[in-house]
Design a protein around this motif. Structure first.
Motif, mmCIF file in Angstrom:
data_model
loop_
_atom_site.group_PDB
_atom_site.id
_atom_site.type_symbol
_atom_site.label_atom_id
_atom_site.label_comp_id
_atom_site.label_asym_id
_atom_site.label_seq_id
_atom_site.Cartn_x
_atom_site.Cartn_y
_atom_site.Cartn_z
ATOM 1 N N CYS A 133 -0.478 3.967 1.338
ATOM 2 C CA CYS A 133 -1.016 4.715 2.466
ATOM 3 C C CYS A 133 -0.094 4.580 3.675
ATOM 4 O O CYS A 133 0.533 3.537 3.876
ATOM 5 N N GLU A 161 -1.236 -1.808 10.646
ATOM 6 C CA GLU A 161 -1.502 -2.001 9.215
ATOM 7 C C GLU A 161 -2.978 -1.941 8.871
ATOM 8 O O GLU A 161 -3.353 -1.440 7.829
ATOM 9 N N VAL A 197 1.170 4.023 7.509
ATOM 10 C CA VAL A 197 0.784 3.135 8.602
ATOM 11 C C VAL A 197 0.464 3.989 9.817
ATOM 12 O O VAL A 197 1.280 4.810 10.247
ATOM 13 N N SER A 212 0.853 -1.189 0.000
ATOM 14 C CA SER A 212 0.000 0.000 0.000
ATOM 15 C C SER A 212 0.886 1.235 0.000
ATOM 16 O O SER A 212 2.013 1.205 0.510
ATOM 17 N N ARG A 254 -4.863 1.252 7.353
ATOM 18 C CA ARG A 254 -4.574 1.852 6.055
ATOM 19 C C ARG A 254 -5.861 1.978 5.240
ATOM 20 O O ARG A 254 -6.714 1.098 5.273
#
Length: 790
Positions: free
Chosen positions: A169, A176, A171, A167, A179
């Motif tokens: 995005c 996780e 953290v 990802s 996200r």
């Protein structure tokens, strides 16, 4: 402390999890005369190395012990460098006999912008086989990261990650699962030698909800394409309803591929779009076919066939095929998005070939062509149009001297010695009417014509003078009687012209800045005798658009069949201010006009011209700073002083993702239109702050274009949308409106979700915005692993 040096095989860790990674630009230095050495910023530093040269290993640690040819042990702040690879850990053991390296404690591998971390690593160095336990990884090229249960190295060119995620995005502190989006796979196998990656059990979760899943998904590593499913297409409009399509890409060979997109429309039914592309050493092209076998609304089959092919039979003999045809007259209303032509109601089928001959004194081209049309007419008589003629066939030859191109394209001063230049064109055409022509179009026939000219250019360092004699000769044979009752007619029309101009320069200032000003006057004298052309058929001539350039045309008609009589002088001048520092044009002003030395009988509007002065055309453009642009043209009637046509444009763009533009267009008695386009922040943090990171907030942007017809008092083709940029994903949504008649429109909902670092999902809203908004820039242009796309 002792250190050891090993000769080992390179470690190719940079391409790990390349499902989301393109090739990154290299950082490089640039130095010019008189300028200091400057480094170009890059997200990663690539190193190139000859494959037959193995770099040395440099091992550094607080303590190193080594037994000759048996075991070496490094402890405490271990750093191992091997070419572009950096390995860090608390301890490292290397077994010389087994060629096995074992690292434990905060293991970190970094190379070419990729950073991998895990608690332990074991690696057979020469075979490059082993595994990294519980790895976390980060890629600077995309800002993406993820983790896996285990990463297995299966050789220099292959590796497999178990239970891997990815990802772009950030953290969050909670881990996780917070996200916004994440790609989850059961296993991810990468084969860099074959250029293919395979993800099994792949799922894309967005805001905790699975939005895309595939039991097995293959993708290319690097530039080599691979077969597999592409992201689905979604479209919604008032004519077809909701449409869902699932593309499948088939990599047939390195130089051939195909894409098949089965789709279903809630109102019309199911169909398929297809595209086949090929690239051979001497032939290249594409074939597109869209097929809806049973349109429930229209009650018939609907299709669109497009051919775009080019090739070379020899080095001097080439061909072109550019053709599109659809099933029915209403196709352009219902499926405009599937058509590629810029004139959706007039489709061309053009097949041509040309062979070139080069000589010391000039060039010769021989050519043949078949050009057909499909006119898509509507029942409303007021909206029907006159179709062009088909050429079945067109066969010709062009001969011209070596320097003739520069004379025809607009002569520029060269200072060379004067010499005779010339050219001749001989051509045969068979003219037929296409399907969809109006009932008032009845004339068909054949034409043989010859166009020729001879000129004697003179020039200096800042001026040119070109006397020229031209000839337009044509012979016709028609299928229907002409106005004079005959079926054959011929005519020959000569023209004499003199073109003279200057390019003058001086140093000056503009608004306090140093600049260079040019003055470019031009004078054209034309004398073409009157020839009665009432009985001559008109197959390919049309009035030229009256603008700043066409004022200096010798003939006011394009094509061959009509030649305007003229005894006139065209004159005008342009002046430009060019900034010294950057060489940018800041201001341009111009004026052109014609003066008739006798009355003109053959005119574009069919009315004899007795007024000596023609309409005057004024031109102005300004780029006074980096934020403001403006340009305008104005055509004034010299008889009554009224505006015949005008175009005014203004654009304000103070920075990235901020642009406003407005335009006004007027054609007297025909149309009057206003247009406004924009891309601008609405609310939220500045775009530069939204790059993905802990605690970042999203921002809203507005984008769109409005076209308003003041004559019809209604909006025509327009699009209004909004974009939300969260930092690692972008949502685009809006409404597009296309006019398909005086009282008909097609309204389409556009919706697209782009997960930065992966392909976008939904309709292609980005292409709609980019095609409609001047100066539009994608919010993800600096972050997407795929750059800009259509």
């Amino acid at each position: 402390m002792r250190s050891s040096v090993f000769r080992l095989r390179p470690l190719p860790l940079a391409a790990l999890l390349a499902v989301a990674l393109p090739a990154a630009p290299s950082a490089f230095a640039q130095e010019s005369a008189g300028e200091p050495l400057a480094l170009k910023p890059a997200k990663q530093l690539n190193q190139t190395r000859r494959k037959d040269v193995r770099p040395a290993m440099a091992l550094q640690a607080d303590r190193i012990t080594s037994e000759l040819d048996q075991l070496s042990t490094a402890e405490g702040d271990v750093q191992l460098r091997y070419g572009g690879l950096l390995l860090k850990s608390r301890t490292l053991r290397y077994d010389h006999e087994q060629d096995l390296a074992t690292a434990e404690g905060n293991v970190e591998l970094s190379q070419n912008g990729a950073v991998l971390r895990g608690p332990s690593l074991s690696l057979f160095v020469d075979r490059f086989e082993g595994q990294l336990d519980s790895p976390n990884y980060f890629f600077s090229t995309t800002g993406g990261s993820g983790n896996a249960k285990v990463l297995r190295f299966l050789g220099e060119q292959r590796m497999r990650a178990e239970e891997a995620t990815y990802s772009t995005c950030p953290v969050s502190e909670d881990g996780e699962k917070k996200r916004d989006w994440v790609l989850i796979t059961k296993s991810l196998e990468l084969d860099f030698e074959a250029g293919e990656g395979v993800a099994k059990g792949a799922t894309v979760q967005f805001l905790g909800v699975p939005i895309l899943a595939a039991p097995s998904l293959s993708f290319p590593l690097g530039d080599q394409p691979k077969s597999g499913l592409l992201p689905p297409n979604v479209n919604i409009d008032n004519r077809s309803g909701f449409e869902f399509g699932q593309p499948y890409y088939w990599s047939i060979a390195p130089n051939r591929d195909a894409t098949f997109t089965p789709y279903v429309m809630t109102k019309r039914g199911a169909g398929v779009d297809s595209e086949f592309r090929y690239l051979e050493p001497q032939h290249r092209g594409a074939v597109n076919f869209a097929w809806l076998p049973n349109d429930r609304v229209a009650g018939r089959s609907r299709w669109d066939l497009r051919l775009l092919n080019q090739g070379d039979f020899t080095d001097t003999w080439r061909y072109d095929i550019n053709a599109e045809r659809v099933s029915d007259d209403d196709y352009w209303k219902d499926f405009r998005r599937r058509m590629s032509t810029q004139t959706p109601r007039l489709l061309q089928q053009d097949f041509r070939t040309q062979k070139d001959y080069n000589f010391n004194w000039g060039d010769l081209q021989t050519y043949a062509r078949v050009q057909h049309w499909q006119a898509l007419q509507v029942p409303e008589v007021a909206d029907q149009f006159t179709t062009p003629y088909q050429r079945s066939p067109q066969i010709g030859m062009r001969l011209q001297t070596g320097a003739d191109d520069s004379v025809l394209a607009g002569y520029l001063p060269t200072g060379r010695r004067a010499r005779l230049e010339g050219g001749v064109e001989v051509e045969y055409n068979r003219f037929d009417l296409p399907t969809g022509s109006l009932s008032s179009q009845t004339q068909t026939g054949e034409r043989m014509h010859m166009l020729g000219h001879v000129s004697l250019p003179f020039s200096g360092a800042a001026w040119w003078l070109i006397p020229k004699v031209s000839l337009n000769s044509a012979s016709y044979h028609t299928d229907q009687p002409l106005l004079n009752g005959q079926r054959s007619i011929s005519r020959t029309i000569p023209t004499f012209s003199v073109d003279h101009g200057w390019i003058l320069e001086r140093d000056t200032t503009l608004f306090g800045q140093n600049a260079r000003q040019t003055l470019e006057p031009r004078l054209l004298y034309v004398n073409t005798p009157y020839r009665d052309q009432t009985d001559v058929p008109n197959f390919d001539s049309a009035p030229r658009d009256y603008n700043f350039d066409s004022v200096f045309a010798e003939n006011q008609f394009s094509g061959v069949d009509r030649v305007s009589d003229a005894h006139m002088v065209a004159f005008g001048a342009t002046t430009r201010w060019i900034e010294d520092e950057r060489g940018e044009e800041q201001l341009r002003l111009g004026m052109v006009q014609r003066y008739l030395l006798r009355d003109q009988k053959i005119t574009p509007d069919g009315t004899p011209q007795t007024h000596r002065l023609s309409d005057v055309v004024l031109l102005g453009s300004a780029h006074l700073n980096q934020a403001w642009w403006t340009d305008s043209t104005l055509q004034l009637n010299s008889s009554d002083g009224k505006v015949e046509r005008t175009v005014l444009r203004l654009r304000y763009s103070p920075g990235p993702f901020r642009t406003l533009s407005a335009s006004y267009r007027l054609a007297r008695g025909q149309s009057e239109q206003l247009e406004l386009a924009w891309q601008w922040p609405l609310f939220g943090p500045d775009r530069k702050a939204v790059q993905g990171g802990p605690g970042c907030k999203g921002a809203w942007y507005g984008a769109g274009r409005l076209q308003y017809s003041m004559r019809d008092k209604r909006f025509t083709d327009s699009v209004v949308g909004a974009e939300y940029d969260s930092g690692c994903w972008i949502l685009r949504m809006g409404v597009e409106r296309e006019a398909t008649g005086r009282a008909e429109t097609n309204t389409r909902l556009i919706l697209q979700l782009e997960l930065v670092g992966l392909s976008p999902l939904g309709s292609n809203a980005l292409k709609v915005l980019r095609d409609n908004i001047p100066g539009y820039r994608s919010l993800s242009s600096e972050r997407s692993a795929f750059g800009t796309y259509d």
